[in-house]
Design a protein around this motif. Structure first.
Motif, PDB file in Angstrom:
ATOM      1  N   GLU A  33      22.235  -4.358  80.609  1.00 14.62           N
ATOM      2  CA  GLU A  33      22.251  -5.763  81.366  1.00 14.62           C
ATOM      3  C   GLU A  33      20.798  -6.178  81.571  1.00 14.62           C
ATOM      4  O   GLU A  33      20.584  -7.241  81.704  1.00 14.62           O
ATOM      5  N   GLU A  34      19.901  -5.178  81.960  1.00 13.58           N
ATOM      6  CA  GLU A  34      18.401  -5.498  82.098  1.00 13.58           C
ATOM      7  C   GLU A  34      17.777  -6.177  80.694  1.00 13.58           C
ATOM      8  O   GLU A  34      16.982  -6.966  80.952  1.00 13.58           O
ATOM      9  N   LEU A  35      18.140  -5.876  79.544  1.00 15.35           N
ATOM     10  CA  LEU A  35      18.017  -6.410  78.379  1.00 15.35           C
ATOM     11  C   LEU A  35      18.756  -7.535  77.931  1.00 15.35           C
ATOM     12  O   LEU A  35      18.198  -8.126  76.963  1.00 15.35           O
ATOM     13  N   GLY A  36      19.537  -8.095  78.611  1.00 18.76           N
ATOM     14  CA  GLY A  36      20.506  -9.163  78.329  1.00 18.76           C
ATOM     15  C   GLY A  36      21.620  -9.029  76.972  1.00 18.76           C
ATOM     16  O   GLY A  36      21.538  -9.797  76.336  1.00 18.76           O
ATOM     17  N   LEU A  37      21.680  -7.570  76.823  1.00 16.86           N
ATOM     18  CA  LEU A  37      22.548  -7.505  75.828  1.00 16.86           C
ATOM     19  C   LEU A  37      24.138  -6.853  75.993  1.00 16.86           C
ATOM     20  O   LEU A  37      24.333  -6.229  77.135  1.00 16.86           O
ATOM     21  N   PRO A  38      24.925  -7.746  75.495  1.00 21.24           N
ATOM     22  CA  PRO A  38      26.387  -7.609  75.882  1.00 21.24           C
ATOM     23  C   PRO A  38      26.637  -5.815  75.600  1.00 21.24           C
ATOM     24  O   PRO A  38      26.159  -5.237  74.625  1.00 21.24           O
ATOM     25  N   PHE A  39      27.380  -5.373  76.477  1.00 22.66           N
ATOM     26  CA  PHE A  39      27.966  -3.775  76.322  1.00 22.66           C
ATOM     27  C   PHE A  39      29.174  -3.512  76.422  1.00 22.66           C
ATOM     28  O   PHE A  39      29.999  -4.245  77.294  1.00 22.66           O
ATOM     29  N   GLU A  40      29.914  -2.777  75.533  1.00 25.58           N
ATOM     30  CA  GLU A  40      31.094  -2.611  75.611  1.00 25.58           C
ATOM     31  C   GLU A  40      31.224  -0.825  75.450  1.00 25.58           C
ATOM     32  O   GLU A  40      30.878  -0.479  74.806  1.00 25.58           O
ATOM     33  N   SER A  41      32.333  -0.460  76.288  1.00 22.20           N
ATOM     34  CA  SER A  41      32.880   1.006  76.032  1.00 22.20           C
ATOM     35  C   SER A  41      34.100   0.869  75.166  1.00 22.20           C
ATOM     36  O   SER A  41      35.257   0.298  75.407  1.00 22.20           O
ATOM     37  N   VAL A  42      34.100   1.881  74.073  1.00 19.63           N
ATOM     38  CA  VAL A  42      34.969   1.742  73.166  1.00 19.63           C
ATOM     39  C   VAL A  42      35.334   3.159  72.699  1.00 19.63           C
ATOM     40  O   VAL A  42      34.749   4.142  72.957  1.00 19.63           O
ATOM     41  N   SER A  43      36.602   3.273  71.934  1.00 20.22           N
ATOM     42  CA  SER A  43      36.756   4.431  71.540  1.00 20.22           C
ATOM     43  C   SER A  43      35.739   4.811  70.306  1.00 20.22           C
ATOM     44  O   SER A  43      35.313   3.795  69.702  1.00 20.22           O
ATOM     45  N   ARG A  44      35.754   6.060  69.764  1.00 23.98           N
ATOM     46  CA  ARG A  44      34.911   6.463  68.731  1.00 23.98           C
ATOM     47  C   ARG A  44      35.141   5.663  67.455  1.00 23.98           C
ATOM     48  O   ARG A  44      34.218   5.384  66.715  1.00 23.98           O
ATOM     49  N   GLU A  45      36.632   5.621  66.998  1.00 19.85           N
ATOM     50  CA  GLU A  45      36.699   4.946  65.734  1.00 19.85           C
ATOM     51  C   GLU A  45      36.474   3.335  66.103  1.00 19.85           C
ATOM     52  O   GLU A  45      35.842   2.825  65.004  1.00 19.85           O
ATOM     53  N   ALA A  46      36.633   2.930  67.159  1.00 17.95           N
ATOM     54  CA  ALA A  46      36.157   1.340  67.138  1.00 17.95           C
ATOM     55  C   ALA A  46      34.886   1.171  66.958  1.00 17.95           C
ATOM     56  O   ALA A  46      34.349   0.113  66.498  1.00 17.95           O
ATOM     57  N   LEU A  47      33.922   2.064  67.743  1.00 17.39           N
ATOM     58  CA  LEU A  47      32.594   2.152  67.730  1.00 17.39           C
ATOM     59  C   LEU A  47      31.974   2.023  66.239  1.00 17.39           C
ATOM     60  O   LEU A  47      31.298   1.482  65.784  1.00 17.39           O
ATOM     61  N   CYS A  48      32.643   3.093  65.243  1.00 14.84           N
ATOM     62  CA  CYS A  48      32.225   3.291  63.958  1.00 14.84           C
ATOM     63  C   CYS A  48      32.595   1.966  62.898  1.00 14.84           C
ATOM     64  O   CYS A  48      31.818   1.481  62.081  1.00 14.84           O
ATOM     65  N   ALA A  49      33.867   1.232  63.358  1.00 13.79           N
ATOM     66  CA  ALA A  49      34.074  -0.070  62.990  1.00 13.79           C
ATOM     67  C   ALA A  49      33.446  -1.047  63.241  1.00 13.79           C
ATOM     68  O   ALA A  49      33.051  -1.970  62.098  1.00 13.79           O
ATOM     69  N   GLN A  50      32.589  -1.269  64.202  1.00 15.31           N
ATOM     70  CA  GLN A  50      31.412  -2.202  64.767  1.00 15.31           C
ATOM     71  C   GLN A  50      30.164  -1.937  64.506  1.00 15.31           C
ATOM     72  O   GLN A  50      29.391  -2.951  64.167  1.00 15.31           O
TER      73      GLN A  50
END
Length: 332
Positions: A184-201
Motif C-alpha cells: 500500500e505504501e509503495l502503491g502496488l496492488p496486493f493479493e492473498s492467493v493460494s500457492r498454486e495461484a501464486l505460481c500461475a501468476q
C-alpha cells in the motif's frame, strides 16, 4: 572495505542495532553482497565451515558463520541463531552479533548488531539474484512466507524490476498484513492467493519460510519464472519440490552449503541433480558463466546465507557509523 587500523586509538568499535538501521541502507547492502559473491567466485574470499546446533533449550538453533575476505581485508564471525519463542516476547526470532577482527594482528576490531543486518543482507542476496537472473519484463512478484524477513525481501525485490503486482501466501494468512501494508505504501496492488495461484501468476517468486516440507510443487511453476529460495539453511529444511531443481537452472551463493544445508540438499540426496549442475551466482556477476539464457528458462537461486555476507555488511556499517560519528568505543 576494511577499517582495521583507523580506530585503534579510540578502542573497539561498537555499532548498535539502532545505528545499523540508521546508517545502512538497501543499496549499500546490495553492493556489499554482490561484491562478496564476486570475490567468492574468484576465490579471494572464503567461508569457514558453519557450526549450527539445536541447543536443546527454548527450541533454539544456535551457531557461528565466519570467513575471510583477502581483498576487502575483512575477518570475523557472526554468532547467533533462531529462537522461535521470541516473537511472543516482543523480540525478533533471529538474534545475532557480528564480531570483526584485524586480519593483520587478530585484535578485536568491532562488535556490530547482527539482527537488522542479517535481514537486509538476506534480502540483498535475493535481490542480487533477481537483478542477474529474472526476466527483464517480470511484472508479478510472488511472496511465500510473511514473517519478519519477508518485509525486507519485498522492499529489496521491488527495486530490481518494474513489478505491477504482488501476490502472497502464508500458512497463517493473517500475517500477510505485514506485506499488504508495504505494498500500500509503495502503491502496488496486493493479493492473498493460494500457492498454486501464486505460481500461475508470478514471474519472480521468493520463498522465505522455515518449512521442513515442499510448499511449491514443480508442476505449478510456469516457464520463465525466477525463484529465490531463501529459507532453507539447515539440514532437513525444504521449501520447494526437489524435482523443480532438475527442471531449473540452479544458482547459489555457496556450493558446499547449497548441497548440504541449502534447498539443493534434497535434489542432491535423491540424485536428481549433482553438484556440477549448480552455478555460483558470483560466476554470473563476474561474467564467467551465463545467467538466464532464454525467456522460457526457469532459474532458481538457492540462498543459503553465508558468513561473508554478514561480515561484508557489518564492515560497511562500522565504516559508515565511524564516518558519521555514530559509533561507540570501548577498550578491553
Amino acid at each position: 572495505m576494511s577499517h582495521s587500523n583507523q580506530n585503534n586509538s579510540k578502542g573497539i568499535t561498537v555499532v548498535s542495532e539502532a545505528v545499523c538501521q540508521q546508517v545502512m541502507g538497501r543499496a549499500d547492502a546490495f553492493t556489499a553482497v554482490e561484491n562478496v559473491f564476486s570475490a567468492m567466485a574468484r576465490d579471494t574470499a572464503y567461508n569457514f565451515p558453519v557450526i549450527r546446533e539445536a541447543i536443546g533449550h527454548a527450541d533454539a538453533l544456535y551457531g557461528f558463520k565466519s570467513g575471510f575476505d583477502r581483498v576487502g581485508m575483512v575477518l570475523g564471525l557472526k554468532s547467533g541463531g533462531y529462537w522461535p519463542g521470541n516473537i511472543d516476547k516482543g523480540l525478533t526470532n533471529h538474534q545475532s552479533t557480528v564480531i570483526l577482527f584485524d586480519p593483520d594482528t587478530g585484535k578485536l576490531n568491532a562488535l556490530v548488531g547482527g539482527n537488522y543486518l542479517t535481514a537486509i543482507r538476506t534480502a540483498a542476496s535475493s535481490a542480487v539474484s533477481i537483478a542477474h537472473l529474472a526476466r527483464q519484463d517480470a511484472n508479478v512478484l510472488g511472496m511465500v512466507g510473511a514473517g519478519h524477513q519477508s518485509t525486507f525481501q519485498l522492499r529489496a525485490a521491488v527495486e530490481q524490476r518494474n513489478f505491477k503486482k504482488v501476490v502472497a501466501w502464508n500458512k497463517e494468512p493473517e500475517k500477510l498484513t505485514n506485506l499488504a501494508v508495504i505494498c500500500e505504501e509503495l502503491g502496488l496492488p496486493f493479493e492473498s492467493v493460494s500457492r498454486e495461484a501464486l505460481c500461475a501468476q508470478a514471474d519472480v517468486i521468493i520463498t522465505i519460510t522455515s518449512a521442513f516440507e515442499a510448499l511449491i510443487d514443480q508442476s505449478w511453476i510456469k516457464p520463465g519464472t525466477h525463484i529465490a529460495c531463501m529459507g532453507t539453511d539447515t539440514k532437513g529444511k525444504q521449501e520447494v519440490d526437489a524435482h523443480l531443481l532438475a527442471r531449473a537452472r540452479v544458482f547459489t551463493d555457496e556450493l558446499t552449503q547449497s548441497t548440504t544445508i541449502g534447498e539443493a540438499q534434497h535434489a542432491i540426496a535423491e540424485e536428481l541433480i549433482n553438484e556440477a549442475d549448480i552455478i555460483p551466482i558470483g560466476d554470473v556477476i563476474n561474467g564467467t558463466k551465463a545467467g538466464r539464457t532464454s525467456d522460457d528458462e526457469i532459474t532458481l537461486f538457492d540462498g543459503t546465507g553465508v558468513g561473508l555476507q554478514d561480515l561484508a555488511v557489518a564492515s560497511v556499517a562500522a565504516e559508515l557509523a565511524e564516518a558519521k560519528g555514530q559509533a561507540s568505543y570501548f577498550n578491553l
